[in-house]
Enzyme design. Structure first.
Site, PDB file in Angstrom:
ATOM      1  N   SER A   1     110.433 107.438  50.973  1.00 53.45           N
ATOM      2  CA  SER A   1     110.908 108.644  50.300  1.00 53.45           C
ATOM      3  C   SER A   1     112.415 108.741  50.432  1.00 53.45           C
ATOM      4  O   SER A   1     113.000 108.248  51.402  1.00 53.45           O
ATOM      5  CB  SER A   1     110.277 109.880  50.936  1.00 53.45           C
ATOM      6  OG  SER A   1     110.908 111.043  50.451  1.00 53.45           O
TER       7      SER A   1
ATOM      8  N   TYR B   1     108.917 113.767  59.274  1.00 55.64           N
ATOM      9  CA  TYR B   1     108.832 113.041  58.006  1.00 55.64           C
ATOM     10  C   TYR B   1     110.037 112.140  57.723  1.00 55.64           C
ATOM     11  O   TYR B   1     109.842 110.946  57.438  1.00 55.64           O
ATOM     12  CB  TYR B   1     108.624 114.065  56.885  1.00 55.64           C
ATOM     13  CG  TYR B   1     108.283 113.467  55.550  1.00 55.64           C
ATOM     14  CD1 TYR B   1     107.029 112.897  55.314  1.00 55.64           C
ATOM     15  CD2 TYR B   1     109.202 113.480  54.506  1.00 55.64           C
ATOM     16  CE1 TYR B   1     106.713 112.366  54.079  1.00 55.64           C
ATOM     17  CE2 TYR B   1     108.882 112.961  53.268  1.00 55.64           C
ATOM     18  CZ  TYR B   1     107.638 112.400  53.055  1.00 55.64           C
ATOM     19  OH  TYR B   1     107.334 111.872  51.829  1.00 55.64           O
TER      20      TYR B   1
HETATM   21  N1  LIG Z   1     105.002 113.859  46.159  1.00 54.76           N
HETATM   22  C1  LIG Z   1     106.276 113.609  46.346  1.00 54.76           C
HETATM   23  O1  LIG Z   1     107.160 114.313  45.812  1.00 54.76           O
HETATM   24  C2  LIG Z   1     106.709 112.442  47.200  1.00 54.76           C
HETATM   25  C3  LIG Z   1     108.082 112.199  47.340  1.00 54.76           C
HETATM   26  C4  LIG Z   1     108.485 111.121  48.124  1.00 54.76           C
HETATM   27  C5  LIG Z   1     107.544 110.308  48.734  1.00 54.76           C
HETATM   28  N2  LIG Z   1     106.204 110.584  48.585  1.00 54.76           N
HETATM   29  C6  LIG Z   1     105.251 109.675  49.261  1.00 54.76           C
HETATM   30  O2  LIG Z   1     104.241 109.287  48.364  1.00 54.76           O
HETATM   31  C7  LIG Z   1     103.061 108.919  49.087  1.00 54.76           C
HETATM   32  C8  LIG Z   1     101.831 109.496  48.402  1.00 54.76           C
HETATM   33  O3  LIG Z   1     101.892 110.906  48.466  1.00 54.76           O
HETATM   34  P1  LIG Z   1     101.391 111.908  47.320  1.00 54.76           P
HETATM   35  O4  LIG Z   1     102.572 112.713  46.916  1.00 54.76           O
HETATM   36  O5  LIG Z   1     100.607 111.175  46.314  1.00 54.76           O
HETATM   37  O6  LIG Z   1     100.507 112.907  48.220  1.00 54.76           O
HETATM   38  P2  LIG Z   1      98.935 113.150  48.379  1.00 54.76           P
HETATM   39  O7  LIG Z   1      98.344 113.461  47.052  1.00 54.76           O
HETATM   40  O8  LIG Z   1      98.813 114.150  49.463  1.00 54.76           O
HETATM   41  O9  LIG Z   1      98.396 111.742  48.844  1.00 54.76           O
HETATM   42  C9  LIG Z   1      98.526 111.278  50.159  1.00 54.76           C
HETATM   43  C10 LIG Z   1      97.346 110.415  50.476  1.00 54.76           C
HETATM   44  O10 LIG Z   1      97.455 109.932  51.836  1.00 54.76           O
HETATM   45  C11 LIG Z   1      96.214 110.123  52.459  1.00 54.76           C
HETATM   46  N3  LIG Z   1      96.287 110.218  53.909  1.00 54.76           N
HETATM   47  C12 LIG Z   1      96.910 111.161  54.646  1.00 54.76           C
HETATM   48  N4  LIG Z   1      96.689 110.940  55.959  1.00 54.76           N
HETATM   49  C13 LIG Z   1      95.918 109.836  56.048  1.00 54.76           C
HETATM   50  C14 LIG Z   1      95.340 109.129  57.127  1.00 54.76           C
HETATM   51  N5  LIG Z   1      95.500 109.527  58.401  1.00 54.76           N
HETATM   52  N6  LIG Z   1      94.587 108.045  56.863  1.00 54.76           N
HETATM   53  C15 LIG Z   1      94.389 107.660  55.593  1.00 54.76           C
HETATM   54  N7  LIG Z   1      94.897 108.282  54.532  1.00 54.76           N
HETATM   55  C16 LIG Z   1      95.651 109.374  54.756  1.00 54.76           C
HETATM   56  C17 LIG Z   1      95.696 111.423  51.857  1.00 54.76           C
HETATM   57  O11 LIG Z   1      94.329 111.596  52.139  1.00 54.76           O
HETATM   58  P3  LIG Z   1      93.623 113.061  52.057  1.00 54.76           P
HETATM   59  O12 LIG Z   1      93.398 113.347  50.599  1.00 54.76           O
HETATM   60  O13 LIG Z   1      92.372 112.871  52.834  1.00 54.76           O
HETATM   61  O14 LIG Z   1      94.579 114.034  52.672  1.00 54.76           O
HETATM   62  C18 LIG Z   1      96.015 111.182  50.399  1.00 54.76           C
HETATM   63  O15 LIG Z   1      95.054 110.351  49.827  1.00 54.76           O
HETATM   64  C19 LIG Z   1     103.280 109.407  50.515  1.00 54.76           C
HETATM   65  O16 LIG Z   1     103.572 108.306  51.356  1.00 54.76           O
HETATM   66  C20 LIG Z   1     104.489 110.325  50.402  1.00 54.76           C
HETATM   67  O17 LIG Z   1     105.242 110.355  51.596  1.00 54.76           O
HETATM   68  C21 LIG Z   1     105.772 111.626  47.824  1.00 54.76           C
END
Ligand SMILES: NC(=O)c1ccc[n+]([C@@H]2O[C@H](COP(=O)([O-])OP(=O)(O)OC[C@H]3O[C@@H](n4cnc5c(N)ncnc54)[C@H](OP(=O)(O)O)[C@@H]3O)[C@@H](O)[C@H]2O)c1
Ligand SMILES: *[C@@H]1O[C@H](CO)[C@@H](O)[C@H](O)[C@H]1NC(C)=O
Length: 333
Positions: free
Chosen positions: A180, A209
């Site tokens: 990120s 984070y």
């Molecule tokens: N959204 C943004 O603006 C943004 C910006 C920068 C970076 N990111 C990065 O993008 C990536 C994906 O995030 P997203 O935005 O798509 O969010 P999200 O919809 O919350 O997806 C995160 C995923 O990670 C899983 N997860 C969390 N803890 C876990 C664990 N202990 N073991 C296995 N799986 C686990 C979650 O499972 P559950 O459904 O069970 O919780 C979910 O499937 C992340 O690495 C995040 O840091 C996102």
């Protein structure tokens, strides 16, 4: 009345024009991975594939014919998503495996099962992530790491290392780690290990984070350096500011009106952030684009190489983090 008509006449058009500029600058400018590369006979793992950009990434890979393994902690949610992907793509090779990245034991069991049951692994996508420990401040993983750092970095570190031999035998040999832009806010990591009876957790300063996301970039960089000769390609990326459920934990974290804030901010996020499809594009670019082969170790944003923070380019720091991560996860390296 006069006031209302002034709003309609002046304020509204100005707001619309400002939003137009914002939209053009930050949303319409997002690039899409448009290549029609086919993945028949290839196997891919996506962690956290039941939600957000992980789900869209898995869907796209399944459309291209890959065998897609959804590595998730919530089996019910993951099975529902697998069913949707299978029915919308016609690809029956979409399977769910249990993986809880906040437990090293779970990571080991997952990797063991993959090694025993899969004959190949072409691409590993380290996508899962938590932004804040939703339950309480100071939460730790099963192995006594800060919950966010342990899940986002140590879990993926161990996972990747355990699957490395299988990856290196494959055709594509790619590891993509979703970091990120928040990594730029991380301070210099202090990797001192302390007795957990005096400190809150084993590595008292490896928390939160931004540091976990800096660790993602350093990990991808050091992995690339170590595996240069094997031809493995490792990259990290910022996916964009995306409207996904991850904001639920960020927005609600420590808020007195937990559970409500996210819904209050949802319309604003919907307007200002990119959608999940746009958010998955840089991951797909890093996983599949041929040109990325020349950029192993690099960090990407909006489907192009991008310069990460100064700490994230520090090779000594990357090596030190690798050594500490081996100690933390019990790997001999
Ligand atoms: N959204 C943004 O603006 C943004 C910006 C920068 C970076 N990111 C990065 O993008 C990536 C994906 O995030 P997203 O935005 O798509 O969010 P999200 O919809 O919350 O997806 C995160 C995923 O990670 C899983 N997860 C969390 N803890 C876990 C664990 N202990 N073991 C296995 N799986 C686990 C979650 O499972 P559950 O459904 O069970 O919780 C979910 O499937 C992340 O690495 C995040 O840091 C996102
Ligand atoms: C790292 O943390 C330890 C205590 O956990 C402290 O003694 C040390 O001074 C810190 N190092 C730096 C460079 O801040």
């Amino acid at each position: 009345m006069a006031c209302l008509s002034a709003i309609i006449k002046w304020v509204l058009p100005i707001l619309v024009a400002l939003y137009g500029v914002y939209y053009w600058q930050f949303i319409a400018s997002r690039r899409y991975f448009t290549s029609d590369v086919v993945l028949d006979g290839k196997t891919v793992i996506v962690t956290g594939a039941n939600s957000g950009i992980g789900r869209v990434t898995a869907l796209d890979l399944a459309k291209r014919g890959a065998r897609v393994i959804l590595a998730c902690r919530n089996l019910q949610k993951a099975e529902d998503v697998a069913k949707d992907i299978k029915s919308s793509t016609g690809n029956s090779e979409v399977v769910v495996r249990h993986l809880d990245l906040s437990s090293l034991q779970s990571v080991r069991e997952f990797a063991q099962q993959i090694i025993e049951t899969e004959d190949r692994l072409d691409i590993l996508i380290n996508n899962a992530g938590v932004a804040a420990a939703a339950m309480k401040a100071g939460a730790v993983t099963k192995d006594n790491f800060d919950f966010v750092f342990g899940t986002n970095h140590f879990g993926h570190f161990l996972l990747t290392n355990l699957l490395l031999d299988l990856l290196k035998k494959s055709a594509l040999k790619r590891v993509v780690t979703v970091s990120s832009l928040a990594h730029e806010r991380a301070p210099q990591p202090n990797m001192t290990r302390e007795d957990p009876s005096v400190a809150n957790f084993l590595y008292p300063h490896l928390e939160n984070y931004p540091l976990s996301k800096l660790a993602n970039v350093l990990f991808a960089r050091e992995l690339a350096r170590r595996e240069k000769a094997s031809g493995l390609i490792s990259t990290s990326l910022h996916p964009g500011a995306i409207f996904t459920p991850i904001w639920k934990t960020i927005v609600d974290h420590r808020s007195p009106i937990r559970g409500v804030m996210y819904y209050m901010f949802s319309p604003l996020m919907w307007m200002l952030f990119i959608d999940e499809t746009a958010g998955a594009q840089t991951t797909l670019h890093c996983a599949l684009d041929e040109s990325v082969a020349e950029f192993s170790g690099k960090y990407f944003d909006n489907c192009a190489e991008y310069e990460p923070s100064t700490f994230a380019q520090d090779d000594e720091l990357a090596k030190e983090l690798w050594t500490v991560s081996c100690e933390a996860t019990g790997l001999k390296c």
